[in-house]
Design a protein around this motif. Structure first.
Motif, PDB file in Angstrom:
ATOM      1  N   GLU A  65       0.810  -1.216   0.000  1.00 47.12           N
ATOM      2  CA  GLU A  65       0.000   0.000   0.000  1.00 47.12           C
ATOM      3  C   GLU A  65       0.845   1.269   0.000  1.00 47.12           C
ATOM      4  O   GLU A  65       0.497   2.265  -0.650  1.00 47.12           O
ATOM      5  CB  GLU A  65      -0.935  -0.005   1.207  1.00 47.12           C
ATOM      6  CG  GLU A  65      -1.960   1.109   1.170  1.00 47.12           C
ATOM      7  CD  GLU A  65      -3.026   0.934   2.234  1.00 47.12           C
ATOM      8  OE1 GLU A  65      -3.824   1.873   2.402  1.00 47.12           O
ATOM      9  OE2 GLU A  65      -3.052  -0.116   2.901  1.00 47.12           O
ATOM     10  N   GLU A  66       1.989   1.237   0.687  1.00 48.61           N
ATOM     11  CA  GLU A  66       2.796   2.456   0.793  1.00 48.61           C
ATOM     12  C   GLU A  66       3.426   2.852  -0.546  1.00 48.61           C
ATOM     13  O   GLU A  66       3.896   3.984  -0.710  1.00 48.61           O
ATOM     14  CB  GLU A  66       3.898   2.288   1.847  1.00 48.61           C
ATOM     15  CG  GLU A  66       4.931   1.210   1.552  1.00 48.61           C
ATOM     16  CD  GLU A  66       4.515  -0.178   2.056  1.00 48.61           C
ATOM     17  OE1 GLU A  66       5.376  -1.086   2.092  1.00 48.61           O
ATOM     18  OE2 GLU A  66       3.324  -0.334   2.414  1.00 48.61           O
ATOM     19  N   LYS A  67       3.458   1.947  -1.524  1.00 51.32           N
ATOM     20  CA  LYS A  67       4.048   2.268  -2.814  1.00 51.32           C
ATOM     21  C   LYS A  67       3.012   2.652  -3.869  1.00 51.32           C
ATOM     22  O   LYS A  67       3.370   2.999  -4.995  1.00 51.32           O
ATOM     23  CB  LYS A  67       4.847   1.056  -3.332  1.00 51.32           C
ATOM     24  CG  LYS A  67       6.069   0.725  -2.483  1.00 51.32           C
ATOM     25  CD  LYS A  67       6.860  -0.402  -3.131  1.00 51.32           C
ATOM     26  CE  LYS A  67       8.134  -0.713  -2.336  1.00 51.32           C
ATOM     27  NZ  LYS A  67       8.929  -1.781  -2.968  1.00 51.32           N
TER      28      LYS A  67
END
Length: 586
Positions: free
Chosen positions: A350-352
């Motif tokens: 999700e962070e990317k």
């Protein structure tokens, strides 16, 4: 990127010293097969693009051909271990040869072999594919790393090459009369052959040039036939589109005043732009690239004398035309592009995702408005992150028409392609063969076959659809796809010609096609003369929930589509199953 023509390597001599000395090559080729992987390393070092080394590519291709000849002498069963070793050597050689071009798209990827030989479960298919590749590299004006870099981006390059070799193996002398006659019989339907011959004559093609074109045309048709015989019905559908696209391209070439050289590039470019396409979304986005880089040089290399500078230039222009054809219809192409890229992004942590989602939208925006987006030498300009995302769905970029010597050739081929949307071949393809209310792809669903007819017989239902932003399958071709396709064209003569073609098709639709479909459906359902036509799903009654058809709706949709195809084919002179004409071949 500017494509520089390169002469036929098989006949090229004295172009300067190769990077790899001939003596070293002989040593490498004479090593035991157990040393195949090591033998590949010095050979691979010679596989650098000509602009980097000044070395002639011919020697390098002959090295590959020598290895393939060695492999071809082995028995796939008895010599399986030795064959695998040799194929791995070829694989590594090709991997290192193609890596420089791909490294720009994958800066963190180490130079590993991209498995051009696949899993080696089909040695005959693998060898046929590699021989096809050697043939392409022999005749292509593109640097080898560009061709191999394109293949590296595909998840299964060995399968691509094996399939290309299966579709386009070359026509044997024994088969040549059959293939030529099949094309002639095909083009007699609807008077297409005579119309194409007349246009070629008006453009000033000599008898020899006309003969060459029809030989190429026949070989491309045979590729579509083989694909259909293998079970891919899209090959039949795309052939119907291609056969009339040739005529449309010639007509637009005349309207735009193209020279013979420009017209030939448009003609061949239109032939190859869809010559390697299947039903996958991947192929929808990618097919023009292998059409240009693999099929065009493979087929034209069999029919043109590539020692002739004019033939070299024709091939180079043809390839650019095939590349640039994919620019349209832009909004339609942006849909599957977004879907493919979202699959890639959603598989990431999700962070990317946030940064990559912005890149996805940047790509989609450029493809939606390609003529306004920044470009260089006919390729849209993408950021480093956008390039990486495109590479993950197999694309090295997105080609567009631009100010170049072949620009009008590209425009003629693009307009010739767009003309399908207002011709019966193309309307059958889009409205009957591709679009369906039960399609697994939501963007390919319509609640009704023709909203024009619905507006006449059930205006309230038509108004409801309009309020939802929905239309019909026929309008998807004649309105949406056509207008989108023409959005990249600015030439007044081309715009005027296509407006006239659209108006003619709309008139025939209202006067002849729709009433005849209605008559046949009533007859099929046994409706008494004078009685009101009952509700017919997908005809005069929209499908309530496209994507979730009942069994009864599915059956009626199929009947409506079958009748519509038959009527349009009869009125338009379209062979719905053209490959039945091929005497024993289907």
């Amino acid at each position: 990127m500017r494509v520089e023509p390169r002469s036929n390597p098989a006949k090229t001599k004295g172009l300067g010293p190769p990077t790899l000395e001939v003596a070293d090559t002989r040593v490498a080729l004479s090593r035991p097969l157990s040393q195949g992987a090591q033998a590949a390393v010095p050979l691979a070092s010679a596989y650098l693009p000509p602009e980097r080394t000044g070395a002639p590519t011919p020697l390098l291709v002959r090295n590959l051909e020598a290895l393939l000849a060695k492999a071809g002498r082995l028995d796939p069963e008895r010599d399986a271990p030795r064959l695998r070793t040799l194929l791995r050597a070829i694989d590594k050689q090709l991997g290192l040869m193609g890596h420089p071009g791909a490294s720009e798209l994958h800066p963190s990827r180490p130079p590993v072999a991209p498995k051009f030989t696949g899993d080696l479960q089909d040695p005959p298919g693998t060898l046929a594919g590699l021989k096809f590749l050697a043939h392409v590299l022999t005749h292509s004006p593109s640097a080898p790393e560009k061709v191999l870099g394109l293949l590296q981006l595909h998840p299964h390059p060995a399968q691509v090459l094996a399939h290309a070799a299966k579709l386009y193996p070359g026509i044997t002398p024994e088969d040549r009369p059959r293939v030529a006659q099949a094309l002639k019989d095909d083009l007699q339907i609807g008077g297409l052959g005579r119309a194409i011959e007349d246009q070629l004559g008006q453009l000033g093609l000599s008898a020899r040039e006309t003969e060459q074109f029809f030989a190429v045309f026949a070989e491309v048709r045979e590729g579509f036939r083989i694909g259909a015989e293998l079970g891919d019905d899209l090959q039949r559908v795309n052939w119907l589109h291609t056969r009339v696209e040739v005529l449309h391209t010639l007509e637009i070439a005349q309207s735009l005043g193209l020279s013979k050289k420009e017209a030939k590039a448009a003609l061949y470019g239109s032939l190859f732009s869809d010559a390697f396409k299947d039903q996958s979304r991947y192929s929808l986005l990618w097919h023009n690239r292998p059409g240009a880089e693999l099929i065009a040089p493979a087929v034209l290399g069999r029919h043109l004398d590539l020692n002739d500078p004019e033939a070299q230039a024709l091939l180079a222009w043809t390839m650019r035309v095939a590349h640039e054809h994919q620019v349209t219809p832009p909004l339609f192409m942006a849909g599957p592009m977004r879907a493919a890229l979202l699959e890639v992004v959603q598989a990431l942590p999700e962070e990317k995702r946030a940064e990559r989602m912005a890149a996805v939208e940047g790509i989609v925006q450029k493809i939606t408005t390609p003529m306004a987006a920044p470009q260089h030498d006919g390729e849209l300009q993408f950021s480093a992150l956008e390039k990486q995302l495109l590479a993950q769905v197999g694309l090295p970029g997105w080609a567009v028409p631009h100010e170049a010597p072949w620009r009008l050739s590209s425009i003629a081929a693009i307009v010739g392609d767009v003309a399908q949307y207002v011709s019966w071949e193309g309307i059958i393809k889009i409205a009957v063969d591709l679009r369906d209310p039960g399609s697994p792809m939501p963007f390919m669903r319509d609640p009704v076959l023709c909203v024009t007819w619905l507006h006449d017989v059930a205006p309230d239902a038509a108004q409801t659809l309009a309020g939802r932003g929905q239309s019909g399958a026929i309008e998807s071709s004649m309105e949406f796809s056509f207008s989108q396709g023409m959005s990249v064209v600015k030439e007044p003569k081309a715009l005027a010609a296509m407006d006239e073609a659209k108006a003619s098709a709309q008139g025939q639709l209202r006067q002849d096609v729709l009433p005849e479909i209605e008559r046949r459906l009533r007859e099929m359902l046994g409706v008494d003369p004078g009685a009101k036509t009952p509700p017919i799903p997908y005809w005069n009654q929209p499908i309530a929930e496209p994507g979730a058809l009942s069994e009864a709706e599915r059956g009626m949709v199929d009947r409506v589509k079958r009748v519509a195809a038959e009527v349009m084919a009869e009125i338009g002179g379209v062979p719905l199953d053209p490959f039945k004409l091929d005497g024993g071949k289907s």
